[in-house]
Design a protein around this motif. Structure first.
Motif, mmCIF file in Angstrom:
data_model
loop_
_atom_site.group_PDB
_atom_site.id
_atom_site.type_symbol
_atom_site.label_atom_id
_atom_site.label_comp_id
_atom_site.label_asym_id
_atom_site.label_seq_id
_atom_site.Cartn_x
_atom_site.Cartn_y
_atom_site.Cartn_z
ATOM 1 N N ALA A 1 0.527 -1.144 -0.046
ATOM 2 C CA ALA A 1 -0.320 -0.115 -0.058
ATOM 3 C C ALA A 1 0.553 1.377 -0.155
ATOM 4 C CB ALA A 1 -0.938 0.423 1.483
ATOM 5 N N ALA A 2 2.238 0.812 0.905
ATOM 6 C CA ALA A 2 2.764 2.309 0.861
ATOM 7 C C ALA A 2 2.991 2.722 -0.189
ATOM 8 C CB ALA A 2 4.109 2.129 2.209
ATOM 9 N N ILE A 3 3.746 1.941 -0.861
ATOM 10 C CA ILE A 3 4.324 2.020 -2.522
ATOM 11 C C ILE A 3 3.604 2.542 -3.583
ATOM 12 C CG2 ILE A 3 5.616 0.546 -4.529
ATOM 13 C CD1 ILE A 3 6.977 -1.726 -2.836
ATOM 14 N N LEU A 4 2.632 2.124 -3.262
ATOM 15 C CA LEU A 4 0.995 1.833 -4.215
ATOM 16 C C LEU A 4 1.369 3.716 -4.088
ATOM 17 C CD1 LEU A 4 -1.253 -0.259 -4.463
ATOM 18 C CD2 LEU A 4 0.300 0.128 -5.845
ATOM 19 N N LYS A 5 0.646 4.213 -2.795
ATOM 20 C CA LYS A 5 0.946 5.252 -2.683
ATOM 21 C C LYS A 5 2.616 6.251 -3.096
ATOM 22 C CE LYS A 5 -1.869 4.962 1.438
ATOM 23 N NZ LYS A 5 -1.976 5.756 2.676
ATOM 24 N N SER A 6 3.336 6.407 -3.007
ATOM 25 C CA SER A 6 4.781 6.278 -3.835
ATOM 26 C C SER A 6 4.968 6.551 -5.431
ATOM 27 C CB SER A 6 5.670 6.150 -3.099
ATOM 28 O OG SER A 6 6.337 4.318 -3.573
ATOM 29 N N VAL A 7 4.392 5.877 -6.119
ATOM 30 C CA VAL A 7 3.896 5.433 -7.177
ATOM 31 C C VAL A 7 3.516 6.455 -7.809
ATOM 32 C CG1 VAL A 7 2.888 4.934 -9.267
ATOM 33 C CG2 VAL A 7 3.681 2.940 -7.600
ATOM 34 N N VAL A 8 2.475 6.948 -7.233
ATOM 35 C CA VAL A 8 1.569 8.435 -7.739
ATOM 36 C C VAL A 8 2.448 9.680 -6.847
ATOM 37 C CG1 VAL A 8 -0.042 10.434 -7.389
ATOM 38 C CG2 VAL A 8 -0.924 7.924 -7.765
ATOM 39 N N LEU A 9 3.268 9.751 -5.694
ATOM 40 C CA LEU A 9 3.403 11.206 -5.389
ATOM 41 C C LEU A 9 5.104 11.355 -6.573
ATOM 42 C CD1 LEU A 9 3.530 10.540 -1.792
ATOM 43 C CD2 LEU A 9 2.277 12.266 -3.026
ATOM 44 N N SER A 10 5.896 9.857 -7.125
ATOM 45 C CA SER A 10 6.569 10.248 -7.222
ATOM 46 C C SER A 10 6.745 10.682 -8.648
ATOM 47 C CB SER A 10 7.020 8.696 -7.634
ATOM 48 O OG SER A 10 6.541 7.835 -8.542
ATOM 49 N N LEU A 11 5.411 10.711 -8.982
ATOM 50 C CA LEU A 11 4.947 11.171 -10.576
ATOM 51 C C LEU A 11 5.801 12.652 -10.851
ATOM 52 C CD1 LEU A 11 1.817 9.856 -11.422
ATOM 53 C CD2 LEU A 11 3.527 8.872 -12.198
ATOM 54 N N ARG A 12 5.675 13.855 -10.371
ATOM 55 C CA ARG A 12 5.859 14.326 -10.162
ATOM 56 C C ARG A 12 7.193 14.937 -9.769
ATOM 57 N NH1 ARG A 12 2.641 18.972 -10.644
ATOM 58 N NH2 ARG A 12 3.397 20.849 -9.743
#
Length: 355
Positions: free
Chosen positions: A344-355
């Motif tokens: 779950a933490a990795i999935l959240k980081s995916v969106v954050l890392s797009l920018r």
């Protein structure tokens, strides 16, 4: 001097990341038909009918010099440096970032394209399950990460349906012994029937024909493998026999150096790591790297090392498999709630890392 025209083709993890980061310091045209990110790593949740946060592309590139053209590329003129769009327009470029990614591969299996549902049609599969007059059997074809996550999610979300996972090899066979055993234990606990060493030879309206016998199914979901989008090969970029573009150590096409290719569309080989597999874990770092290249912040070759691989196994379980930098397995794993929280933490980081 006239500002160079940088065009990014594709808004998957690699393309959107490259566009957003290059747009910090320059002007970028992003070509993709979607208004929201596809978020492939959460398709198993969409398939099960669960709500998934898919941020708008406009929000990801907010405040950046990115113009989003909502269209699909139908042609690529490498000599004229133009992209032909499905609305009849053309877009010129000086530098092209080709990031069209991959799509479901049917591998010529008779009836597969006609009777099976590819993972890209996750919302359609969810509607089919929700509106069915009575529960039946779902056969998930593919024993890789996508197939495993789909089978677990469907079995948990639709307990009245019988879920089977069918693969030519072993389900989760690349994991360490602990990881493999945990995957099988969870799937069996959810009631998933496991059919290994059962290559699918045909698909019809009533189910699957395999090397080991017949498997009846009311719905077939195809998650066997992916293939690169064919536009690169059709346009004349140098590609491998599998259709992935051949790139140098700066992710430039070896045949057309004004074209960078990233994500699933590229066959990237890193010294000491090997040829990178398709997936979010390799696409995001390529997009970040290329954002630096396009803004002049690095001229170093692309470098990458693996650290872990994670799986969702329904809403209450998961697996975090630790791996060596070259993608070989370590013995250690996190399972159960700890594995689920890590995923779950990795999935959240995916969106954050797009920018």
């Amino acid at each position: 001097m006239t500002e160079k025209q940088i065009v990014v083709l594709g808004a998957g993890y690699a393309g959107l990341t490259a566009a957003a980061r290059a747009g910090k310091r320059g002007r970028v045209t992003l070509i993709a038909p979607e208004s929201r990110i596809l978020h492939r790593v959460r398709q198993h949740e969409t398939t099960a009918g669960l709500p998934v946060n898919r941020p708008a592309i406009a929000e990801v590139v907010r405040g950046r010099g990115v113009r989003h053209v909502r269209a699909r590329a139908t042609g690529l003129d490498l000599a004229g440096r133009e992209i032909v769009l499905d609305n009849g327009d053309t877009v010129a470029y000086d530098t092209l970032v080709y990031a069209l990614g991959s799509r479901t591969a049917w591998h010529g299996v008779p009836g597969a394209a006609e009777h099976a549902h590819p993972v890209e049609r996750a919302a359609e599969i969810a509607d089919r399950l929700r509106t069915a007059e009575r529960p039946g059997t779902v056969a998930v074809v593919g024993g890789g990460a996508t197939g495993i996550e789909l089978a677990a999610e469907l079995a948990e979300a639709h307990p009245r349906w019988t879920v089977r996972i069918v693969t030519a090899g072993r389900v989760g066979g690349w994991f360490s012994a602990k990881g493999h055993d945990h995957v099988h234990r969870v799937l069996r606990g959810l009631g998933v029937g496991i059919h290994e060493h059962s290559a699918v030879t045909a698909v019809d309206a009533g189910g699957l024909t395999t090397a080991t016998g017949r498997i009846p199914a009311d719905l077939v979901v195809w998650a066997a493998s992916m293939e690169a989008h064919p536009l690169a090969a059709e346009a004349g970029l140098a590609v491998t026999p599998a259709g992935r573009a051949v790139v140098d150590d700066h992710l430039r096409s070896v045949s057309h150096p004004e074209v960078y290719v990233i994500g699933d569309a590229a066959e990237v080989t890193v010294p000491g790591t090997g040829t990178l597999r398709m997936g979010c874990a390799t696409a995001l770092p390529q997009g970040r790297y290329l954002g630096k290249v396009l803004t002049g912040r690095t001229d170093e070759p692309f470098a990458f090392r693996y650290a872990a691989q994670c799986l969702s196994l329904g809403r209450r379980d998961g697996l975090l498999q630790f791996i060596h930098g070259n993608d070989s397995m370590r013995p250690a794993v996190l399972t159960g709630r700890a594995g689920r929280l890590a995923k779950a933490a990795i999935l959240k980081s995916v969106v954050l890392s797009l920018r």
